[in-house]
Design an enzyme around this catalytic site. Structure first.
Site, short mmCIF file in Angstrom:
data_model
loop_
_atom_site.label_atom_id
_atom_site.label_comp_id
_atom_site.label_asym_id
_atom_site.label_seq_id
_atom_site.Cartn_x
_atom_site.Cartn_y
_atom_site.Cartn_z
N ARG A 88 2.07 6.31 -2.56
CA ARG A 88 2.01 4.85 -2.67
C ARG A 88 0.69 4.30 -3.23
O ARG A 88 0.52 3.09 -3.24
CB ARG A 88 2.32 4.18 -1.31
CG ARG A 88 3.67 4.56 -0.74
CD ARG A 88 4.13 3.58 0.30
NE ARG A 88 3.25 3.53 1.46
CZ ARG A 88 3.50 2.80 2.54
NH1 ARG A 88 4.59 2.04 2.58
NH2 ARG A 88 2.68 2.82 3.57
N ASP A 89 -0.19 5.15 -3.71
CA ASP A 89 -1.40 4.64 -4.36
C ASP A 89 -1.87 5.64 -5.42
O ASP A 89 -3.06 5.99 -5.49
CB ASP A 89 -2.51 4.39 -3.34
CG ASP A 89 -3.66 3.58 -3.92
OD1 ASP A 89 -3.44 2.86 -4.92
OD2 ASP A 89 -4.78 3.66 -3.38
N LEU A 90 -0.95 6.08 -6.25
CA LEU A 90 -1.29 7.04 -7.30
C LEU A 90 -1.99 6.32 -8.45
O LEU A 90 -1.50 5.33 -8.98
CB LEU A 90 -0.02 7.73 -7.81
CG LEU A 90 0.67 8.67 -6.81
CD1 LEU A 90 2.05 9.06 -7.30
CD2 LEU A 90 -0.18 9.91 -6.55
#
Length: 363
Positions: free
Chosen positions: A57-59
């Site tokens: 969720r934070d690539l």
């Protein structure tokens, strides 16, 4: 500090931020072949996370590392979540991530799937690798979100036509039609010089050493009993007390399976073994038995090879047995699906206290 933590810390010290590689690259971008190689590693890593029910969720490039061999690693799982944390609708609802890399459905606040939103971020990263700039970049957040939700972007002229097609399919604002990781793995542009990820067998154990799978001593192995004890044993006595019900220790795990699970039964050990075999075979598993140890080997080749499960029956008290199952090969999500079908066929041998049976009858 444990050895494992020390190794992880040392590995991080030897790693460099992937974003620094882009800063040093000509015009802030990589050649297409180099970008493809790192993108292949990124997809392999994300696919591995998803196969274990983890969504990042934070690539973004700042959360990617390169080890001393130039192998890409994903870092910073501070915003990640697990498969078990999805709501009843099967979706995630926490809006998080870095605005320029976040998927449209995350912004819509109507729920989203962790797999497809991570794939979107991977598509943005690929664009940045090859283009040297962001596909969605506005000083005003509202304008930025509008562009993301409509997927308003254009690829620069130096992108190959096949790369453009791939990026447009990944950066599809509709998650239902967005390219999936299995589809990416079959894409012609992606497959050029592709090296599939190598996964080690987590527990390659033969039937002579199933004890090592569960880390138990031989003292707990089942022994044949021809007679059932007539007196109530302590384990059974405790189970009838609502405040000391040990049933919760085992049965709650049947709905929350990871790579290892267990259940208890009051049936004879040989009956338990026969029931496991009869339940596993229709599900496409070959069964190998030795004493009270079993190895279930799936006949279908999954995403991480053939699914294999080690099973062992232990005696915890007279007439009370504990059955442990652990994935020794294959994909964890496939193990979850297998166990869901497998456990439904074992309901008649799983031990339930009288209180639980009464509650189910009332409901």
């Amino acid at each position: 500090m444990s050895r494992k933590c020390l190794r992880l810390w040392q590995a991080k010290l030897r790693s460099t931020l992937f974003s620094s590689l882009l800063m040093g690259a000509k015009n802030g971008r990589l050649k297409e072949d180099d970008a493809r190689r790192y993108f292949q590693q990124l997809i392999n890593a994300v696919d591995y996370c998803h196969s274990r029910g983890v969504y990042h969720r934070d690539l973004k490039p700042e959360n990617l590392l390169l080890d001393s061999y130039g192998v890409l690693k994903i870092s910073d799982f501070g915003l990640s979540t697990f498969e078990q944390q999805v709501r009843e609708d099967g979706l995630l609802h926490t809006a998080c991530g870095t605005p320029n890399y976040v998927a449209p459905e995350v912004l819509n606040n109507k729920g989203y799937e962790g797999t497809s939103s991570d794939v979107w971020s991977c598509g943005v990263i690929l664009f940045v690798l090859m283009g040297g700039y962001l596909p969605f970049d506005e000083p005003n957040l509202i304008a930025l979100y509008r562009k993301i939700c409509k997927a308003e972007f254009s690829c620069p002229s130096w992108f190959s036509s096949s790369a453009k097609k791939l990026i447009h399919r990944i950066l599809d604002p509709n998650p239902a039609t967005r390219m999936t990781i299995p589809e990416i793995l079959e894409n012609e542009w992606f497959k050029k010089d592709y090296k599939p990820a190598q996964f080690q067998e987590e527990d390659n154990v033969n039937l002579d050493d199933v004890d090592a799978v569960f880390n138990k001593s031989k003292e707990n192995l089942v022994t044949e009993r021809k007679e059932k004890p007539t007196s109530m044993n302590a384990f059974e006595l405790i189970s009838r007390s609502q405040s000391f019900n040990l049933e919760n220790l085992f049965e709650k795990q049947m709905g929350h399976v990871k790579r290892e699970t267990r259940f208890t039964s009051q049936r004879p050990a040989n009956e338990i073994m026969s029931k496991i075999e009869a339940t596993a075979k229709p599900l496409g598993f070959n069964v190998h038995k030795k004493n009270y140890k079993m190895k279930l080997q799936g006949d279908k080749h999954g995403r991480k090879g053939h699914l294999s499960v080690a099973t062992e029956v232990f005696e915890v008290a007279p007439s009370v047995h504990m059955v442990e199952l652990r994935k020794t090969g294959g994909d964890t999500l496939e193990f979850h699906k297998f166990y869901k079908n497998f456990s439904s066929g074992l309901k008649d041998i799983v031990w339930k206290s009288e209180e639980t049976t009464t509650e189910e009858s009332r409901s």
